[in-house]
Scaffold this active site. Structure first.
Site, PDB file in Angstrom:
ATOM      1  N   ARG A   1       0.822  -1.214   0.000  1.00  0.00           N
ATOM      2  CA  ARG A   1       0.000   0.000   0.000  1.00  0.00           C
ATOM      3  C   ARG A   1       0.854   1.261   0.000  1.00  0.00           C
ATOM      4  O   ARG A   1       0.362   2.343  -0.306  1.00  0.00           O
ATOM      5  CB  ARG A   1      -0.924   0.007   1.227  1.00  0.00           C
ATOM      6  CG  ARG A   1      -2.053  -1.003   1.133  1.00  0.00           C
ATOM      7  CD  ARG A   1      -2.795  -1.078   2.442  1.00  0.00           C
ATOM      8  NE  ARG A   1      -3.431   0.163   2.815  1.00  0.00           N
ATOM      9  CZ  ARG A   1      -4.664   0.518   2.469  1.00  0.00           C
ATOM     10  NH1 ARG A   1      -5.375  -0.292   1.722  1.00  0.00           N
ATOM     11  NH2 ARG A   1      -5.171   1.661   2.863  1.00  0.00           N
TER      12      ARG A   1
ATOM     13  N   LYS B   1       3.467   3.156 -16.858  1.00  0.00           N
ATOM     14  CA  LYS B   1       4.184   2.039 -16.237  1.00  0.00           C
ATOM     15  C   LYS B   1       5.658   2.399 -16.083  1.00  0.00           C
ATOM     16  O   LYS B   1       6.240   2.185 -15.038  1.00  0.00           O
ATOM     17  CB  LYS B   1       4.069   0.752 -17.062  1.00  0.00           C
ATOM     18  CG  LYS B   1       2.752   0.021 -17.009  1.00  0.00           C
ATOM     19  CD  LYS B   1       2.458  -0.689 -15.712  1.00  0.00           C
ATOM     20  CE  LYS B   1       1.786   0.177 -14.717  1.00  0.00           C
ATOM     21  NZ  LYS B   1       0.397   0.495 -14.880  1.00  0.00           N
TER      22      LYS B   1
HETATM   23  C1  AGP Z   1      -1.263   2.155 -11.682  1.00  0.00           C
HETATM   24  O1  AGP Z   1      -0.089   1.553 -12.066  1.00  0.00           O
HETATM   25  C2  AGP Z   1      -1.158   3.191 -10.695  1.00  0.00           C
HETATM   26  N1  AGP Z   1      -0.376   2.848  -9.589  1.00  0.00           N
HETATM   27  C3  AGP Z   1      -2.374   4.048 -10.435  1.00  0.00           C
HETATM   28  O2  AGP Z   1      -2.458   4.885 -11.537  1.00  0.00           O
HETATM   29  C4  AGP Z   1      -3.754   3.385 -10.206  1.00  0.00           C
HETATM   30  O3  AGP Z   1      -4.190   2.761 -11.364  1.00  0.00           O
HETATM   31  C5  AGP Z   1      -4.750   4.465  -9.740  1.00  0.00           C
HETATM   32  O4  AGP Z   1      -4.314   5.019  -8.535  1.00  0.00           O
HETATM   33  C6  AGP Z   1      -6.156   3.941  -9.592  1.00  0.00           C
HETATM   34  O5  AGP Z   1      -6.255   2.973  -8.603  1.00  0.00           O
HETATM   35  P1  AGP Z   1      -7.545   2.071  -8.461  1.00  0.00           P
HETATM   36  O6  AGP Z   1      -7.630   1.222  -9.684  1.00  0.00           O
HETATM   37  O7  AGP Z   1      -7.294   1.260  -7.226  1.00  0.00           O
HETATM   38  O8  AGP Z   1      -8.716   2.971  -8.322  1.00  0.00           O
END
Ligand code: AGP
Length: 613
Positions: A27, A490
């Site tokens: 997290r 990414k």
């Molecule tokens: C993805 O690689 C990211 N770490 C981030 O953009 C993520 O997709 C975004 O915070 C949304 O999260 P969620 O799908 O848990 O809502």
């Protein structure tokens, strides 16, 4: 963001909490701590940095007991430091608190408490909660009532877990809003409390989720759920199907690498049970999509953040091309304040891996306020985005631990494809023969992805060439424009190399000025309806001296001679091609970051679920 674990039962709480915190590392956090009720009262251990530091501290100064709470902190108020790390203790040491979220009125509360003589030892907003509970706590009031009264004063979206040496038989937990959930793990003569499932899955799969504005009293052999007015609420336990092994790294070096490879299985499970290949039909039962609603839908608003937003962009093409429904895609942090023109005949469709992203949940609330039908595509079982929606599609990919989302990107692409086919069918906009062909194409998807994964060595060779570049441009058109955005995201989030995704046709309107021998261009040029356009984009990039890495379909003879390196993908029906073309880009980002020796699964400044605005 912050992670929470609590334990009450016959076993030693310390290793269970430390292990639970380990499982929440993904997290994102910058300090960690735990408190255990020992024979000498409540003992605290807190450390800055990664969990091994806290572990070392606990080894040097052991503590054991049968009740405890732990926390990984992602700093919001006050720098990452030992004194700002949770748990926080009240002045007389009677109350111990861990907290996730932001107490928006903490300044006013702190001034009030300080005027009454409270001593603050940290810069956090969280510490006010411990002082407030102690202020209300007396023999007559009791811990539960003191927590309840405190919760009434807190503004903002918060999750709180509390214990007290005065009442060692319980842990009290509460959820005030969407910032972080609380899940109770119901064991045999023991209970756990956590912010997320992975922390407790190895102990029990029988769990109950708290709704916002609920609190729970957790005892070794009983759980009492109530609302914030103290009215008892029915506890509704569910059994989580996730395998705890799914949250282990296994033979892989990083979770991200494992999750990239899990896409074959994830996509197989995504399709399984939802597709009748013989009849050419799609079934998405949990979406509650009636033929009446399908015909009534005027417009679909897709809202999401980051990678999930990119999935939404692909979804627009799928839904408009297949079902002929107008779709607008909006970043959730904008949607919530944009006063979008949403009405009762519209659908707001949220996409979220965690189902707890604050901006996405707020966008859903905005949709609900305007009378729209709420749908979600969600991975985390029991999460808020799943529960507040009128219908949902659950991603069937198991827990995603790496901060960089991979399998939770390709699964919703297929979910959106299936949704488009189902909607087109119910609206009568998709001819039966076409529907059967689209459904038949789905069968290929896991196999096509496995073909790409087999080419990992070729991707590693390209990663070696790119690992030291300062900047990269990803370009694509049509349905693979979003693949360019996702490939760039990414790379930047885990390798810290600057990367931009651009619609290839926009290059000549500005970004082409950036091109030189040191700025590679990653060109998405599979055999899709935009292929010819991409050939000329590659030529233009080469003419400016930029090294080109092209993602092309096997058998292509035009682009490979122009490109400096090629990443091959198998021939794929074009509406499904984003599921396949993104995979080499995921592997490329992964290997570049790993070669740079970076913390791939927990990149700096990022959290897996973003529960604050
Ligand atoms: C993805 O690689 C990211 N770490 C981030 O953009 C993520 O997709 C975004 O915070 C949304 O999260 P969620 O799908 O848990 O809502």
């Amino acid at each position: 963001m912050c992670g929470i674990v609590g334990y009450i039962g016959p076993r030693d709480a310390t290793p269970i909490i430390l292990n639970g915190l380990k499982r929440l590392e993904y997290r994102g956090y910058d300090s960690a701590g735990l408190a255990v009720l020992t024979e000498r009262g409540v003992q605290l251990r807190r450390a800055v940095g990664k969990l091994h530091r806290l572990q070392a501290l606990v080894e040097a100064q052991p503590l054991s007991g049968h009740v405890g709470i732990g926390h990984t902190r992602w700093a919001t108020h006050g720098e990452p430091s030992q004194r700002n790390a949770h748990p926080h203790v009240s002045d007389r040491g009677q109350v111990v608190v861990v907290h996730n979220g932001i107490v928006e009125n903490f300044l006013a509360l702190r001034d009030e408490l300080a005027a009454e003589g409270a001593h603050f030892r940290s810069e956090t907003d969280s510490e006010v909660i411990a002082h407030l509970i102690e202020r209300f706590l007396s023999r007559e009031t009791g811990l539960v009532e003191a927590v309840r009264q405190t919760l009434q004063l807190l503004e903002g979206s918060n999750a709180v877990v509390v214990m007290s040496a005065l009442e060692p038989d319980k842990i009290v937990a509460a959820r005030l809003g969407n910032a972080g959930g609380i899940v109770v793990g119901l064991g045999e003569d023991e209970m756990l409390v956590a912010s997320d499932l992975p922390a407790i899955l190895e102990h029990t799969r029988r769990v109950a989720f708290l709704e916002p504005r609920q609190m729970v009293v957790v005892q070794r052999d009983a759980v009492h759920l109530m609302d914030l007015d103290g009215n008892p609420q029915p506890l509704q336990p569910t059994v989580v199907p996730w395998d705890p092994v799914a949250a282990e790294k296994g033979e892989y070096r990083h979770f991200m690498q494992k999750e990239i490879h899990e896409q074959v299985r994830g996509l197989t499970d995504t399709i399984a049970g939802r597709v009748d290949f013989e009849g050419g039909k799609i079934y998405l039962d949990t979406l509650n999509l009636t033929p009446e609603l399908a015909r009534r839908v005027r417009k679909i608003f897709i809202t999401a953040c980051g990678t999930a937003y990119h999935a939404g962009l692909v979804g627009k093409t799928l839904l408009e091309r297949i079902a002929r429904v107008p779709v607008e895609v909006m970043v959730a942090s904008e949607f919530r304040y944009a006063d979008p023109l949403v009405g009762p005949d519209d659908v707001v469709l949220a996409i979220s891996q965690s189902g707890e992203t604050a901006d996405t949940l707020a966008a859903m609330e905005e949709g609900r306020r305007k009378g729209a039908t709420l749908w979600s595509i969600v991975n985390a079982i029991g999460s808020q985005a799943m529960r507040i929606a009128q219908g949902y599609i659950s991603m069937q990919v198991g827990p995603e631990i790496g901060v960089a989302s991979t399998k939770a990107y390709t699964a919703p692409l297929v979910d959106l494809y299936m949704l488009a086919v189902l909607l087109g069918d119910l609206r009568g906009t998709l001819p039966a023969a076409e529907r059967r062909r689209l459904v038949a194409d789905l069968r290929l998807v896991p196999y096509l992805v496995s073909q790409v994964l087999e080419r990992e060595e070729e991707v590693i060779a390209v990663a070696r060439q790119l690992k030291d570049v300062r900047s990269c441009l990803y370009i694509g058109r049509g349905i693979n424009m979003a693949t360019a955005y996702e490939g760039a995201l990414k790379l930047k989030e885990i390798s810290y190399i600057h990367a931009e995704g651009y619609p290839a046709g926009e290059m000549k309107h500005g970004p082409i000025a950036l091109l030189d021998e040191e700025t590679p261009v990653i060109a998405l040029a599979p055999r899709d309806p935009w292929y010819e356009k991409m050939v000329s984009q590659v030529e233009q990039a080469k003419a400016r001296g930029a090294p080109v890495v092209a993602v092309v379909t096997e058998g292509d003879t035009l682009i490979p001679p122009l490109a400096d390196a090629v990443l091959w993908v198998p021939p794929t029906p074009w509406l499904l091609s984003p599921v396949v073309t993104v995979v080499p880009l995921q592997m490329l980002a992964y290997h570049i970051a790993a070669m740079r020796g970076l913390d791939v699964d927990q990149p700096r400044n990022l959290a897996k679920s973003v529960t604050v605005e």
